[in-house]
Design an enzyme around this catalytic site. Sequence first.
Site, PDB file in Angstrom:
ATOM      1  N   ILE A   1      42.590  46.269  41.565  1.00 45.46           N
ATOM      2  CA  ILE A   1      42.596  44.814  41.722  1.00 45.46           C
ATOM      3  C   ILE A   1      43.254  44.363  43.024  1.00 45.46           C
ATOM      4  O   ILE A   1      43.058  43.222  43.445  1.00 45.46           O
ATOM      5  CB  ILE A   1      43.300  44.126  40.536  1.00 45.46           C
ATOM      6  CG1 ILE A   1      44.734  44.643  40.393  1.00 45.46           C
ATOM      7  CG2 ILE A   1      42.519  44.331  39.255  1.00 45.46           C
ATOM      8  CD1 ILE A   1      45.509  43.944  39.279  1.00 45.46           C
ATOM      9  N   HIS A   2      44.024  45.226  43.677  1.00 44.48           N
ATOM     10  CA  HIS A   2      44.713  44.782  44.895  1.00 44.48           C
ATOM     11  C   HIS A   2      45.172  45.998  45.690  1.00 44.48           C
ATOM     12  O   HIS A   2      45.520  47.026  45.115  1.00 44.48           O
ATOM     13  CB  HIS A   2      45.920  43.904  44.543  1.00 44.48           C
ATOM     14  CG  HIS A   2      46.702  43.450  45.740  1.00 44.48           C
ATOM     15  ND1 HIS A   2      46.201  42.550  46.657  1.00 44.48           N
ATOM     16  CD2 HIS A   2      47.952  43.769  46.171  1.00 44.48           C
ATOM     17  CE1 HIS A   2      47.105  42.338  47.594  1.00 44.48           C
ATOM     18  NE2 HIS A   2      48.171  43.064  47.328  1.00 44.48           N
TER      19      HIS A   2
ATOM     20  N   SER B   1      47.712  46.669  49.212  1.00 46.71           N
ATOM     21  CA  SER B   1      48.580  46.177  50.273  1.00 46.71           C
ATOM     22  C   SER B   1      48.866  47.308  51.251  1.00 46.71           C
ATOM     23  O   SER B   1      48.281  48.394  51.160  1.00 46.71           O
ATOM     24  CB  SER B   1      49.885  45.624  49.682  1.00 46.71           C
ATOM     25  OG  SER B   1      50.619  46.657  49.054  1.00 46.71           O
TER      26      SER B   1
ATOM     27  N   SER C   1      50.915  49.956  48.908  1.00 42.61           N
ATOM     28  CA  SER C   1      50.687  50.220  47.484  1.00 42.61           C
ATOM     29  C   SER C   1      49.260  49.875  47.086  1.00 42.61           C
ATOM     30  O   SER C   1      48.576  49.091  47.756  1.00 42.61           O
ATOM     31  CB  SER C   1      51.671  49.419  46.620  1.00 42.61           C
ATOM     32  OG  SER C   1      51.449  48.036  46.768  1.00 42.61           O
TER      33      SER C   1
ATOM     34  N   ASP D   1      62.325  38.569  49.149  1.00 44.27           N
ATOM     35  CA  ASP D   1      60.894  38.284  49.330  1.00 44.27           C
ATOM     36  C   ASP D   1      60.416  37.302  48.267  1.00 44.27           C
ATOM     37  O   ASP D   1      59.358  37.483  47.667  1.00 44.27           O
ATOM     38  CB  ASP D   1      60.082  39.573  49.268  1.00 44.27           C
ATOM     39  CG  ASP D   1      58.700  39.418  49.897  1.00 44.27           C
ATOM     40  OD1 ASP D   1      58.490  38.428  50.632  1.00 44.27           O
ATOM     41  OD2 ASP D   1      57.829  40.265  49.656  1.00 44.27           O
TER      42      ASP D   1
ATOM     43  N   ASN E   1      54.597  36.113  44.812  1.00 43.82           N
ATOM     44  CA  ASN E   1      55.366  37.117  44.082  1.00 43.82           C
ATOM     45  C   ASN E   1      55.897  36.587  42.755  1.00 43.82           C
ATOM     46  O   ASN E   1      56.697  37.261  42.110  1.00 43.82           O
ATOM     47  CB  ASN E   1      56.533  37.626  44.933  1.00 43.82           C
ATOM     48  CG  ASN E   1      56.077  38.540  46.054  1.00 43.82           C
ATOM     49  OD1 ASN E   1      54.979  39.094  46.006  1.00 43.82           O
ATOM     50  ND2 ASN E   1      56.898  38.691  47.072  1.00 43.82           N
TER      51      ASN E   1
END
Length: 581
Positions: free
Chosen positions: A295-296, A298, A301, A417, A422
């Site tokens: 799904i994602h 970066s 990761s 962060d 987030n």
Amino acid sequence: MDSSTTIPITPTRTPCFFNISSSFNEHSPLNFYDEPIYNFSSGHEENQSHKSSKLTFFKPSNTKRSPHTPMQNNAKAIRLSTTVRHGIFKNSDLDGCSKPFAFSSGLKLSKKIVDASTPIDLKRKRAVTSLSTGLLSKREKWSLWEGNLTNPRSEQPHTPCKKGTKIKLKPPQSPLSPTTSLLARKCKHIDLDTFSRLDHPNSDSSDETFEMEELPSLSYGSEDLLEFCETPCKSQPIFLSSSHVNNWDEKDVPSSLSWTPTSPIFLNINSADDYEEEEDWTSDLRIRFQQVKPIHESDFSFVYHVSSINPPTETVYVVKMLKKNAAKFTGKERHLQEVSILQRLQACPFVVNLVNVWSYNDNIFLQLDYCENGDLSLFLSELGLLQVMDPFRVWKMLFQLTQALNFIHLLEFVHLDVKPSNVLITRDGNLKLGDFGLATSLPVSSMVDLEGDRVYIAPEILASHNYGKPADVYSLGLSMIEAATNVVLPENGVEWQRLRSGDYSNLPNLKDLLLSKEKVQINKVRCAESLQCLLQRMTHPYVDCRPTTQDLLAMPEMIFISEHSQKAAIIYEDHNSWLET
């Protein structure tokens, strides 16, 4: 701040009308000049029930364009992905609107039609809203993106940061053919990404070939390298950008051999075995879980959506895999510290829960609870296309996130962060803080170089590497300013500097946003005023002037929220009292 500095001009906007199919005749549209969506007078709301229907946009052909009203692209309709739909509107699905399905534009305009040549009425006081400042609103940003293919933020000047570059990890890419490379050097008005997808005479037509993706690079021997040296910042990838090319002449290729190459040099920092390793860890995930879906991705990761292997007790989770190659740049100790911090925070209900952790082929896997309603950034973007969030809801979100930060700070950790992307939204609409990739323990060593998102970063981190609890409070304050004012916070430039210096003149006033509506109760005005005052204290340029998380939770407003809030954080609820016993 230099008085001669030019304020960014808000782009011209044109009228937009909303229509709900199957509810009204398409020849009788409701426009933004009608009454606003909210009627704050208690006891005078009509309890109407409307069937849910598809929300569409259209622009009547017989309506003149106005430079003061935002316009949505009639080719695309807004798609709200958040499943807690009733949290967006008042009284669940627009019940209580003065006119059914008439959305407020955020501007209190007269009903006369004006155009660009209409003189300004100086006697009439203009409403101070989020659409009249130098900062773009969420709706304006959406309209600007629909009308322009490029990112409007990229045209702003860079903001000085302490990092010189940011290496982005990418899977191995197919090399450019000699013909493509030569044409890219010769043709100044060619888009490399578009051209790499054209049909070439010698190209392989197999479906298994990889598509070319741009990688971070520098143009050696050109002005790109000089700009990089003059302005230290988080550099963005530099690529050839121009209009799309529809045709080209093959006979022009040989003449480019004598040209000096000035096009970007693409460097691949990944190994050739990355795809084989990816197959290894995905096979391990399929043994442990079922329905494994990426799904994602970066820089450091991969994130997968998985479900438990036992169908009778099927539970959905999220698995975050920390890349092995990323440890070369961030250090494996950073990954282990993230795991250690999450294990210490399992008792906090407002932090994403760590279910399990394991290692496979030197890659660390984190199994986390799945939050069905996505992140707060997506929710704010979708809500911002329709209306500004009410202050009471912002107070509820601030209360939950402050509890999360207070729990983290009591254990002598800092997140570093904090931002809406987030913050995750659970199924019932509450908030949980996630992504502890930059979190660390206090005191932070002077050798540590950590830097979060530049949109929400505290000024002391860039100025003196001062990592502390006030930095989290600052980032939380900016996140809540974005939620309360419905503006797009700047990534860099003049507006970025103004916010870091305590200049809020270009931010909309929360009280004026409420007073632009009719029949506003005095308690709602007080709620907005106290919220605005607190957010300015949280984003104060000086660290010692900001409140701590314990100071925030001890405020009368926070105590009132904890005692009187009946619904989840993102769900609308109306209160007739504020700080009254």
